[in-house]
Write an enzyme that holds these catalytic residues in place. Structure first.
Site, PDB file in Angstrom:
ATOM      1  N   HIS A  14      25.530   8.988 -14.456  1.00 51.44           N
ATOM      2  CA  HIS A  14      26.686   9.691 -13.892  1.00 51.44           C
ATOM      3  C   HIS A  14      26.438   9.969 -12.422  1.00 51.44           C
ATOM      4  O   HIS A  14      25.355   9.712 -11.894  1.00 51.44           O
ATOM      5  CB  HIS A  14      26.996  10.989 -14.653  1.00 51.44           C
ATOM      6  CG  HIS A  14      26.030  12.104 -14.423  1.00 51.44           C
ATOM      7  ND1 HIS A  14      26.243  13.395 -14.857  1.00 51.44           N
ATOM      8  CD2 HIS A  14      24.821  12.145 -13.794  1.00 51.44           C
ATOM      9  CE1 HIS A  14      25.231  14.163 -14.522  1.00 51.44           C
ATOM     10  NE2 HIS A  14      24.362  13.431 -13.877  1.00 51.44           N
ATOM     11  N   CYS A  33      22.525  14.352  -6.686  1.00 50.38           N
ATOM     12  CA  CYS A  33      23.405  14.077  -7.827  1.00 50.38           C
ATOM     13  C   CYS A  33      24.708  13.417  -7.395  1.00 50.38           C
ATOM     14  O   CYS A  33      25.426  12.875  -8.223  1.00 50.38           O
ATOM     15  CB  CYS A  33      23.703  15.362  -8.598  1.00 50.38           C
ATOM     16  SG  CYS A  33      22.250  16.043  -9.377  1.00 50.38           S
ATOM     17  N   HIS A  39      23.122   7.834 -11.062  1.00 48.59           N
ATOM     18  CA  HIS A  39      21.735   8.005 -11.491  1.00 48.59           C
ATOM     19  C   HIS A  39      21.740   8.238 -12.998  1.00 48.59           C
ATOM     20  O   HIS A  39      22.757   8.624 -13.571  1.00 48.59           O
ATOM     21  CB  HIS A  39      21.057   9.175 -10.756  1.00 48.59           C
ATOM     22  CG  HIS A  39      21.701  10.499 -11.026  1.00 48.59           C
ATOM     23  ND1 HIS A  39      22.795  10.949 -10.323  1.00 48.59           N
ATOM     24  CD2 HIS A  39      21.432  11.456 -11.944  1.00 48.59           C
ATOM     25  CE1 HIS A  39      23.160  12.140 -10.789  1.00 48.59           C
ATOM     26  NE2 HIS A  39      22.345  12.469 -11.783  1.00 48.59           N
ATOM     27  N   HIS A  41      20.147   9.634 -16.860  1.00 50.63           N
ATOM     28  CA  HIS A  41      19.435  10.711 -17.548  1.00 50.63           C
ATOM     29  C   HIS A  41      19.045  10.252 -18.948  1.00 50.63           C
ATOM     30  O   HIS A  41      19.794   9.523 -19.602  1.00 50.63           O
ATOM     31  CB  HIS A  41      20.316  11.954 -17.702  1.00 50.63           C
ATOM     32  CG  HIS A  41      20.519  12.694 -16.423  1.00 50.63           C
ATOM     33  ND1 HIS A  41      19.522  13.407 -15.805  1.00 50.63           N
ATOM     34  CD2 HIS A  41      21.611  12.825 -15.640  1.00 50.63           C
ATOM     35  CE1 HIS A  41      19.987  13.955 -14.697  1.00 50.63           C
ATOM     36  NE2 HIS A  41      21.265  13.613 -14.561  1.00 50.63           N
ATOM     37  N   ASP A  79      25.767   6.087 -25.283  1.00 50.36           N
ATOM     38  CA  ASP A  79      24.486   5.486 -24.892  1.00 50.36           C
ATOM     39  C   ASP A  79      24.693   4.308 -23.938  1.00 50.36           C
ATOM     40  O   ASP A  79      25.523   3.428 -24.183  1.00 50.36           O
ATOM     41  CB  ASP A  79      23.723   5.020 -26.138  1.00 50.36           C
ATOM     42  CG  ASP A  79      22.290   4.636 -25.808  1.00 50.36           C
ATOM     43  OD1 ASP A  79      21.667   5.297 -24.954  1.00 50.36           O
ATOM     44  OD2 ASP A  79      21.792   3.659 -26.398  1.00 50.36           O
ATOM     45  N   HIS A  80      23.939   4.316 -22.840  1.00 45.91           N
ATOM     46  CA  HIS A  80      23.987   3.272 -21.809  1.00 45.91           C
ATOM     47  C   HIS A  80      25.355   3.160 -21.148  1.00 45.91           C
ATOM     48  O   HIS A  80      25.705   2.099 -20.622  1.00 45.91           O
ATOM     49  CB  HIS A  80      23.516   1.917 -22.366  1.00 45.91           C
ATOM     50  CG  HIS A  80      22.031   1.863 -22.547  1.00 45.91           C
ATOM     51  ND1 HIS A  80      21.381   2.599 -23.509  1.00 45.91           N
ATOM     52  CD2 HIS A  80      21.063   1.196 -21.871  1.00 45.91           C
ATOM     53  CE1 HIS A  80      20.079   2.371 -23.421  1.00 45.91           C
ATOM     54  NE2 HIS A  80      19.862   1.530 -22.431  1.00 45.91           N
ATOM     55  N   GLU A 124      19.243  17.525 -20.070  1.00 49.03           N
ATOM     56  CA  GLU A 124      19.400  16.368 -19.172  1.00 49.03           C
ATOM     57  C   GLU A 124      18.101  15.996 -18.476  1.00 49.03           C
ATOM     58  O   GLU A 124      17.909  14.849 -18.088  1.00 49.03           O
ATOM     59  CB  GLU A 124      20.540  16.579 -18.179  1.00 49.03           C
ATOM     60  CG  GLU A 124      20.316  17.629 -17.121  1.00 49.03           C
ATOM     61  CD  GLU A 124      21.360  17.580 -16.008  1.00 49.03           C
ATOM     62  OE1 GLU A 124      22.558  17.485 -16.303  1.00 49.03           O
ATOM     63  OE2 GLU A 124      20.948  17.642 -14.836  1.00 49.03           O
TER      64      GLU A 124
HETATM   65 NI    NI Z   1      22.537  14.056 -13.072  1.00 53.08          NI
END
Ligand code: NI
Length: 135
Positions: A14, A33, A39, A41, A79-80, A124
């Site tokens: 995200h 961020c 990026h 998590h 996921d992904h 996260e």
């Molecule tokens: Ni983040």
């Protein structure tokens, strides 16, 4: 009342960015961020249900069934994925963990039977997590 927690895992990307703000304001509030190219998590999700143990099974809820529900409704869905680009919920809403945990709550609630959803904890990073109790 007994509390049962099942932990599952998924990865997602995200960025936190407010399109109504300048680049400078975004950098100031969101720091790294807001990085344009997103990026990732490694999310850990802790789902806690509560209830009285069933006299026949001794279970508040079958932990395997809970795992299947979390994988089907949450992990398989996210996921992904890129939360900003791939997930409709976040077209109009910041994909922060705070907002994400509420989306997860709403997705899981219909599938928790014979006991109650108590808390969802979404981690996260090893140092940052949010908790939601449905209120
Ligand atoms: Ni983040």
């Amino acid at each position: 009342m007994v509390y049962l927690t099942r932990v599952e895992h998924f990865n997602a990307a995200h960025k936190l960015y407010n399109t109504n703000w300048s680049e400078e304001q975004n950098k100031k509030v969101f720091g790294k961020c807001s990085n344009a190219n997103f990026h990732g998590h490694n999310f850990e999700i802790f789902v806690t249900v509560k209830g009285a143990p069933n006299p026949d099974t001794g279970f508040v809820m079958n932990a395997h069934e809970l795992s299947v529900i979390i994988k089907r409704e949450i992990s398989d869905r996210f996921d992904h994925k890129n939360l900003n680009l791939d997930v409709a919920y976040f077209k109009e809403m910041q994909p922060s963990s705070e907002n994400f945990v509420k989306v997860i709550w709403d997705l899981l609630t219909p599938f928790i039977k014979d006991c109650e959803l108590h808390c969802i904890k979404l981690m996260e990073t090893p140092r940052i997590y949010v908790e939601y109790y449905g209120e």
